[in-house]
Every structure is written in C-alpha cells, then in structure tokens.
Scaffold this motif. Sequence first.
Motif, short mmCIF file in Angstrom:
data_model
loop_
_atom_site.label_atom_id
_atom_site.label_comp_id
_atom_site.label_asym_id
_atom_site.label_seq_id
_atom_site.Cartn_x
_atom_site.Cartn_y
_atom_site.Cartn_z
N CYS A 48 0.94 -1.29 -0.13
CA CYS A 48 -0.14 0.14 0.09
C CYS A 48 1.02 1.31 0.10
CB CYS A 48 -0.76 0.05 0.89
SG CYS A 48 -0.44 -1.00 2.64
N LEU A 49 1.96 1.33 0.51
CA LEU A 49 2.62 2.55 0.89
C LEU A 49 3.63 3.03 -0.13
CD1 LEU A 49 3.58 1.96 4.55
CD2 LEU A 49 1.59 3.52 3.40
N ARG A 59 1.48 5.62 -2.60
CA ARG A 59 0.32 6.50 -2.41
C ARG A 59 0.58 6.95 -0.99
NH1 ARG A 59 -4.32 1.57 -2.57
NH2 ARG A 59 -3.91 0.82 -0.39
N GLU A 61 -0.65 5.40 -8.36
CA GLU A 61 -1.18 4.92 -7.12
C GLU A 61 -1.92 3.72 -7.16
OE1 GLU A 61 -2.59 8.55 -5.35
OE2 GLU A 61 -4.33 8.76 -6.58
N GLU A 62 -2.80 3.44 -8.24
CA GLU A 62 -3.51 2.14 -8.18
C GLU A 62 -2.81 1.00 -9.10
OE1 GLU A 62 -6.26 1.70 -6.70
OE2 GLU A 62 -7.22 3.43 -6.29
N VAL A 74 -1.69 -3.26 -5.04
CA VAL A 74 -1.46 -2.27 -4.01
C VAL A 74 -2.73 -2.55 -3.11
CG1 VAL A 74 -0.42 -0.21 -5.41
CG2 VAL A 74 -3.23 -0.75 -5.31
N GLU A 75 -3.12 -3.63 -2.94
CA GLU A 75 -3.91 -4.15 -1.89
C GLU A 75 -3.21 -4.48 -0.60
OE1 GLU A 75 -7.45 -3.97 -1.81
OE2 GLU A 75 -6.92 -2.78 -3.64
N CYS A 76 -3.94 -4.11 0.42
CA CYS A 76 -3.14 -4.16 1.77
C CYS A 76 -2.90 -5.68 2.15
CB CYS A 76 -3.74 -3.52 2.80
SG CYS A 76 -2.98 -3.62 4.54
N GLY A 114 -2.36 -6.48 5.45
CA GLY A 114 -2.64 -6.38 6.76
C GLY A 114 -1.40 -5.80 7.70
N ALA A 115 -0.40 -5.76 7.02
CA ALA A 115 0.68 -4.80 7.91
C ALA A 115 0.72 -5.39 9.20
CB ALA A 115 0.15 -3.54 7.83
N ALA A 152 -6.38 -10.61 10.34
CA ALA A 152 -6.15 -9.75 9.32
C ALA A 152 -5.22 -10.20 8.18
CB ALA A 152 -5.91 -8.35 9.90
N ARG A 202 -6.30 -13.42 6.42
CA ARG A 202 -7.31 -13.10 5.57
C ARG A 202 -6.90 -12.28 4.28
NH1 ARG A 202 -12.98 -11.47 7.13
NH2 ARG A 202 -13.98 -10.37 5.29
N LEU A 203 -6.32 -11.26 4.63
CA LEU A 203 -5.92 -10.30 3.40
C LEU A 203 -4.51 -10.76 2.57
CD1 LEU A 203 -5.98 -6.89 5.49
CD2 LEU A 203 -7.74 -7.86 3.82
#
Lengths: 307, 187
Positions: free
Chosen positions: A153-154, A157, A167-168, A191-193, A195-196, A205, A208-209
């Motif tokens: 993600c980072l 963006r 950014e996408e 760029v999908e998270c 779960g960090a 989290a 799943r992610l």
Amino acid sequence: MANNSLAYYPGCSGQGTSKEYDMSTRAVCHALDVKLQDIEDWSCCGSTPAHTVDHGLSTALSARNFVQAEEQGLADVTTPCPSCLKNLKVALHRLKDKNVGPEAERILGRSLTQEHSVRSILQVIYEDIGLKKIAAKVVQPLTGLKVVPYYGCLMTRPHDLMEFDDEENPVSMDKIMEAAGATILPFPLKVECCGASMGIPRNDAVTRLTGRLLGVAASLGAEAIVVACPLCQMNLDLRQSQVNRYNKTNYKIPVFYFTQLLGLAFGIQDTHLGFDKLVVDPKPVLSKLMANKSVLPGTFDNAEVAA
Amino acid sequence: MDIVNLGKPDREFTRRVEKESGQTVSKCYQCGNCTAGCPMGFAYDFQVNRIMRMVQAGQKDLVLSSKAVWYCATCESCTVRCPNNIDVATVMDVCRHMARREKKIGVWGVRAFTASFLETVKRFGRSWEMGAMGGFMAFALKPFTDLDLVPKVLPKNKLPLVPHTIKARKEVADIFKRYNEGKRNGK
C-alpha cells in the motif's frame, strides 16, 4: 567537492527480518554504480506505531536522520523500505506544517538547515538508472520465470506525497523485472493491503488479506511473488504457513525482493543476495531457472526490453 | 448495521479533527468509496464512511470509543480513492491520537504492540523485533503469539537476539522525553 553519494537509510528491519533486502540492495546498487553512503548512527523512523501515537513524535523521530545526513554533507536520502520512505517523506512535509512543524522541532530539539529529498531504492533504480542500463547489465536473464509484482500500500500512495509511479496501478517493478527477463503476470492486487503489522495483534487480518494475495497469485499461475517491502515480504513469506493453516490451502510460493532477482539476473553471487534467508524454499523455482540457463545467452534482446 | 442514536453535536470536536488533520470533513458526501476499499473493514464496529459522518455530526464519544480507529492499518486506500480529496487515513490517525488523549482504552492488542515497539526505539534508538514481540506478549497477555513461526525463522539466522543499540541513543530517548513533557503540559 560535492558529495554525489545518496544518503542510505537501511531501516531497522534491514538488520533483522529483511537482512536479505538490505544485502541485495547494496549488491545491486554497487553493480549499477549507485553510490550509497550509510547515514551514520541512524535511528528508527518510528514506523507505524509512532504516527498512530502523535505526528510531532513521529516527525521528530524521522527528522533526526536528516540531521545526521546533514552532518555528513548529504541531502538526498534513499531507503529500500516503503514504511521508512513514507515516514521520512511525511516528516519533511510536516516540518513545514504550521501546526505540527514547530512542535516537531521542539521535540527534536533543533531544526534542519537545508532541503532534502527522499526516494525509494526502487525509484532510484527505475529513474536514475533506467530500463536500458538495467537490461544491458543482465547476464543471466530470468527467462521463463512467471512472477507477479506486489507493491503493497505505501510505495506509491498517496501520489501527492510519494510522487512516484501510479497509485492504483504501479508499473516500475513490472518493467524492471521484465528488463531482467522475467514474465510478468497481470496482478490486480498490486497495491491491496497485506494486513501490515496487524498480523501480531490481529492475526486473522493477515491470514485473510495476505491469503487473498496468495490465492490470486496462485490462480494466475505465478511461480513467485516479487516485492519491495519488508513487511509485505514477511506476511507473504514467513506467515504463508499461517495463511495455509487458517485457510486450508497449500501454497508454496517463494516471495523475493526485487533486488534479489535483479542481482541474480546481473550474475551477482548468491552469497550477496541472501536467498537462504527466505522462509518458503525458493530452490525449486531457482533450479528450474538455472536448468534453462544453457539455452539462454544470446536469446535476450536488450533493445526490445528497453524500448 | 447497527443504528446509532446521535447525541448532541460537539462542534468543537469536529473543529479539532479538522484542525489536527488539516482536512475539511464537511466535504464528505457519503459516497462510500472509502469503505468499499477498506481492507480492515471486517474488523470495524463502524465502517469508515460512518466514522466520517459521525465526525461531521460532532459525535465525539462514538468516534473516540470506536474500535475502527484502532484497527485502521493506515494503508491509504480511502485517501487515494476519496473523490473529494479528503485524506481520510489522516482523519482516522488524528481520531486515534484524540482517543489516546481522552484515555480511551481502545483495542488493547493494538496498543500493546504500539507500546512495546516504541519502547524498544526509546531504549535502543532502533526498533528490535524480538523485544517488541516479547513486550507485546507481556502487555497483551498473549504469551503464545506466533510461536509457530519460531522454528521457521530462527534457522534463517536473521533475527538479532540482542538489539542494535545506536551510539547516540540518548538523543532518541530525549525525543521521547520532550514529547512526554509536552503531553503533560497539554500542548
């Protein structure tokens, strides 16, 4: 004489869970003649925990590293880690913010004396070196290796702040891997998270992610995932067994830093690239690549890749 | 979706969120793009578009007592996709700061990780994974967190068993000291 090195900020994980990213970054930069000078006695940027507590604290923790760089006569900073990157960049903005700036300077106990820039290693390699020079360095193309690039993600963006790529739908790492000879599969979750750091307090989290990222990568037929972020790498690689257990899956997808694969394509020795630090065994994928090696030299058209 | 009764609006709360985040929350017209892209929404009690609406409506208590502001992973999807260019992730960040200042308990596990991570930075100048994990297990009373990963990661010889301490660790400790002084003086 002006110092034309970039101030290098390795980031804390570069000395721990992402040692192989730091190693391979140094090796690849050396091969590409990108001069890195470590920021002396650098300290933690505060990462996500600091900015979720207070913006003044987070800004001061990051800004101390610019103070260090200034003392070495360095203005332009680079780091492999997107989380460090974002904190360092945000800090430069917040120091100029009328609300946070003065408080951050009070906490830091001093002010910066010059302008700074911060870029990721990915951006430096993509923009300063460029695809043409990268392709020209390739001695052992990654022909036949099907990869999905995952940016997290980072890295790009928000664009107003990061000022790099899209950014996408970022493409820099795709193109770098393509220049190294790999086959890039179109990955919709670039760029999908993942779960960090929620993996620690809230493991579901990540299962799943990150599970979704692995699932889509597998369904595309990816042999490997290529990343540029230590936390993404840890979730995808170290936690892949947790994902498998929770989701009743059986993925064995190696997760490489883009610098590791680039180093391999440049013919840099394994000892500088840290493949043995990866948790999901990359050997099956790497030996398949090596098995093809004999037919490869000469089939790789650098001009075509660079076009 | 639970229906909530809106209390008397606290306009000062809305103003403070706007000032601290530098965002104009009144620009939100509830398109729901933020919620549609939020990866952590499954863990929220209020979806992020509702948080935005509650900030507009001055619902200080509902916002600051929500789990959502703690589970936000600051991935910036909402910020990137807002058609009105509101930096929604920073609004969430600022609400979390305010919840801390108001002594809300929040989500303990998230706080425990944040606290133990920053403790290692304060002590050594750099974060230390093993220390942060140990601290989390102690604070959160979850001594078995990720133990399944230990046999996988130890042979990789990359987790330092002792922290990397910087020479000027006092400088970093002083940053925390001045931050805490400011907090006590209610900056």
